[in-house]
Scaffold this motif. Structure first.
Motif, PDB file in Angstrom:
ATOM      1  N   LYS A 103       0.834  -1.208   0.000  1.00 16.63           N
ATOM      2  CA  LYS A 103       0.000   0.000   0.000  1.00 16.63           C
ATOM      3  C   LYS A 103       0.868   1.257   0.000  1.00 16.63           C
ATOM      4  O   LYS A 103       0.506   2.278  -0.585  1.00 16.63           O
ATOM      5  N   THR A 106       1.916   2.167  -3.531  1.00 10.75           N
ATOM      6  CA  THR A 106       0.852   2.854  -4.270  1.00 10.75           C
ATOM      7  C   THR A 106       0.689   4.291  -3.795  1.00 10.75           C
ATOM      8  O   THR A 106       0.513   5.209  -4.607  1.00 10.75           O
ATOM      9  N   LYS A 107       0.746   4.512  -2.491  1.00  8.64           N
ATOM     10  CA  LYS A 107       0.599   5.872  -1.990  1.00  8.64           C
ATOM     11  C   LYS A 107       1.740   6.770  -2.482  1.00  8.64           C
ATOM     12  O   LYS A 107       1.523   7.932  -2.854  1.00  8.64           O
ATOM     13  N   CYS A 110       1.051   7.694  -6.015  1.00  6.25           N
ATOM     14  CA  CYS A 110       0.032   8.747  -6.073  1.00  6.25           C
ATOM     15  C   CYS A 110       0.652  10.119  -5.800  1.00  6.25           C
ATOM     16  O   CYS A 110       0.332  11.100  -6.478  1.00  6.25           O
ATOM     17  N   THR A 117      -5.864  10.977  -3.753  1.00 12.91           N
ATOM     18  CA  THR A 117      -5.996   9.919  -2.763  1.00 12.91           C
ATOM     19  C   THR A 117      -5.984  10.562  -1.388  1.00 12.91           C
ATOM     20  O   THR A 117      -5.783  11.772  -1.249  1.00 12.91           O
ATOM     21  N   TYR A 120      -1.624  10.740   3.833  1.00 15.52           N
ATOM     22  CA  TYR A 120      -1.146   9.532   4.520  1.00 15.52           C
ATOM     23  C   TYR A 120       0.207   9.747   5.164  1.00 15.52           C
ATOM     24  O   TYR A 120       0.942  10.696   4.870  1.00 15.52           O
ATOM     25  N   ARG A 122       3.561   6.930   6.331  1.00 10.39           N
ATOM     26  CA  ARG A 122       4.041   5.551   6.149  1.00 10.39           C
ATOM     27  C   ARG A 122       5.077   5.275   7.233  1.00 10.39           C
ATOM     28  O   ARG A 122       6.019   6.054   7.397  1.00 10.39           O
ATOM     29  N   VAL A 182       0.490   1.891   6.757  1.00  7.64           N
ATOM     30  CA  VAL A 182       0.094   3.162   6.167  1.00  7.64           C
ATOM     31  C   VAL A 182      -1.063   3.695   7.000  1.00  7.64           C
ATOM     32  O   VAL A 182      -2.031   2.966   7.258  1.00  7.64           O
ATOM     33  N   GLU A 184      -3.931   6.576   7.057  1.00 14.85           N
ATOM     34  CA  GLU A 184      -4.566   7.438   6.069  1.00 14.85           C
ATOM     35  C   GLU A 184      -5.639   8.333   6.664  1.00 14.85           C
ATOM     36  O   GLU A 184      -6.330   7.951   7.634  1.00 14.85           O
ATOM     37  N   GLU A 282      -7.488   2.208  -2.986  1.00 14.10           N
ATOM     38  CA  GLU A 282      -6.487   1.145  -3.137  1.00 14.10           C
ATOM     39  C   GLU A 282      -6.536   0.614  -4.557  1.00 14.10           C
ATOM     40  O   GLU A 282      -7.527   0.781  -5.276  1.00 14.10           O
TER      41      GLU A 282
END
Length: 423
Positions: A103, A106-107, A110, A117, A120, A122, A182, A184, A282
């Motif tokens: 995840k 992907t974040k 983005c 999105t 976030y 991490r 993650v 969010e 996601e």
């Protein structure tokens, strides 16, 4: 064509059912499959984690295409091993599969490509994650970074729930998947699922759906892999589809290509439709389960033709046609799911329930002593179609009620959002 389908769930039964209808198909194999898939394919006892064994089987049986159903083998790089051996495969490389496998990956994508999105953070340790949660406050979303079978996400409405979720991840509740997390921003809106067939360059829209993640009616209780779904999703208007393609899918395809991992396969875009438009929740790198079941019911075209086009980089030369009716599926799950589903109970009446235009896709079943028995958490997907969502739902529940399985349960409100929209 000889085709090998990898997987054993309801998603794979739906794919097998659709692939078996193709005039192009010569022989369909499935590894490991299930009793429902056995009606459409020859089951083979392959260890799909042994890539060499899968390659050897494909060569022995002159397999022309491998279709990978679940995410695990994709993240593990099975598509890379097959391509290296010159075997055609529908599914992304291990690098590209990180869109689901991490995840955080992907974040970060983005952030790099301005894909809308949730905000976030991490983290790879509990102390920093806790500090971030306490700073932001609740409601907030905690996600195990890796693959956790749909169970690594906590939507925490209270601060203590969020802190407990952080601790659970780092205490090993999700194994290695929770080694980093993650955290969010909590998004407000309605969730929807959007799918695209991808060939590395072209992304072809491939339907919409809404599923029901929580185990209890009224969307209560813990998250599951999915308790039911319907397609199309009325909330996914053409304007919303266009925005999703332009703002989310297109930059993702471009970004993956630029990093040397062009995405091929099916891209499952999990969306939150906010007052400011669609935002990415996601990515999944395989068909949804149970969304695949309703998509396959509605698809008019030959699935094998479309998968070949994706594998061969020819999606720009094909299109898709869909039935206008709504398809709806309800998951029958084993008592104790999602925590500790009880296996081995006998299921009767499936043949009678699946009469007419009802399709029952097997997910977690097995044969034991001549009886069909529960062999997993989500066990059967009862699926039907009708012009109206309410009629499809009535048809499916009428069929479901003919199944004799006291140890099974289901949600009785699948499709409630769409039914409300019908008035």
């Amino acid at each position: 064509m000889n085709v090998l389908l990898i997987g054993s769930g309801g998603r794979e039964h739906a794919l097998a059912w659709k692939l078996a209808a193709s005039p192009l198909l010569t022989k369909l194999y499935a590894a490991p499959g299930n009793p429902g898939i056995a009606r459409e394919a020859e089951l083979v006892a392959l260890d799909v984690s042994n890539h060499g064994a899968v390659v050897a089987f494909c060569r022995e049986k002159a397999v022309d295409l491998v279709v990978v159903g679940p995410e695990g083998p994709l993240v593990d790089g099975i598509a890379d091993a097959l391509r290296a051996a010159g075997i055609r495969v529908f599914g992304p490389s291990g690098h590209a599969a990180q869109l689901e496998g991490s995840k955080g990956f992907t974040k970060d994508l983005c952030a790099r490509y301005d894909i809308p999105t949730a905000a976030y953070g991490r983290f790879d340790n509990a102390a920093d994650a806790r500090a971030y949660v306490e700073k932001v406050g609740a409601p907030i979303v905690i996600k195990a970074d890796g693959l956790a079978a749909g169970k690594g996400v906590t939507v925490a409405m209270e601060l203590q729930e969020a802190l407990d979720a952080v601790e659970a991840c780092f205490d090993g509740a999700f194994g290695s998947a929770g080694a980093s997390v993650v955290v969010e921003e909590f998004l407000t809106g309605e969730e929807a699922s959007f799918f695209c067939l991808c060939d590395g360059t072209t992304a072809l829209p491939f339907g919409t759906a809404q599923d029901h993640k929580r185990v209890g009616e009224g969307d209560t209780g813990p998250n599951t892999g999915g308790m039911g779904a319907y397609s199309p999703a009325p909330v996914m208007t053409q304007e919303m589809i266009d925005r999703t393609m332009d703002e989310i899918v297109a930059p993702t395809m471009r970004g993956m290509a630029e990093m040397g991992a062009p995405f091929t396969g099916i891209l499952f875009v999990g969306l939150m439709l906010t007052e400011n438009g669609p935002k990415l929740i996601e990515y999944n790198v395989r068909f949804g389960d149970p969304e695949c079941q309703v998509l396959m019911m509605r698809l008019k075209d030959d699935l094998l033709v479309l998968l070949n086009a994706a594998v061969d980089g020819q999606l720009g030369h094909v299109s898709t046609r869909w039935r206008d009716d709504t398809a709806l599926t309800v998951v029958l799950a084993a008592e104790g799911y999602p925590d500790a589903p009880k296996k081995g109970s006998v299921i009767k009446g499936v043949e009678e329930a699946g009469a007419g235009d009802i399709q029952i896709f097997h997910a977690g079943t097995a044969f034991k002593d001549g009886n069909l028995v529960a062999n997993g958490g989500r066990v059967l997907n009862v699926t039907g179609m009708a012009a109206k969502v309410s009629d499809a739902r009535s048809k499916v529940y009428a069929a479901l009620d003919r199944i004799d399985w006291p140890e099974g349960f289901c949600r009785r409100d699948i499709g409630w959002r769409a039914v409300e929209r019908e008035g």
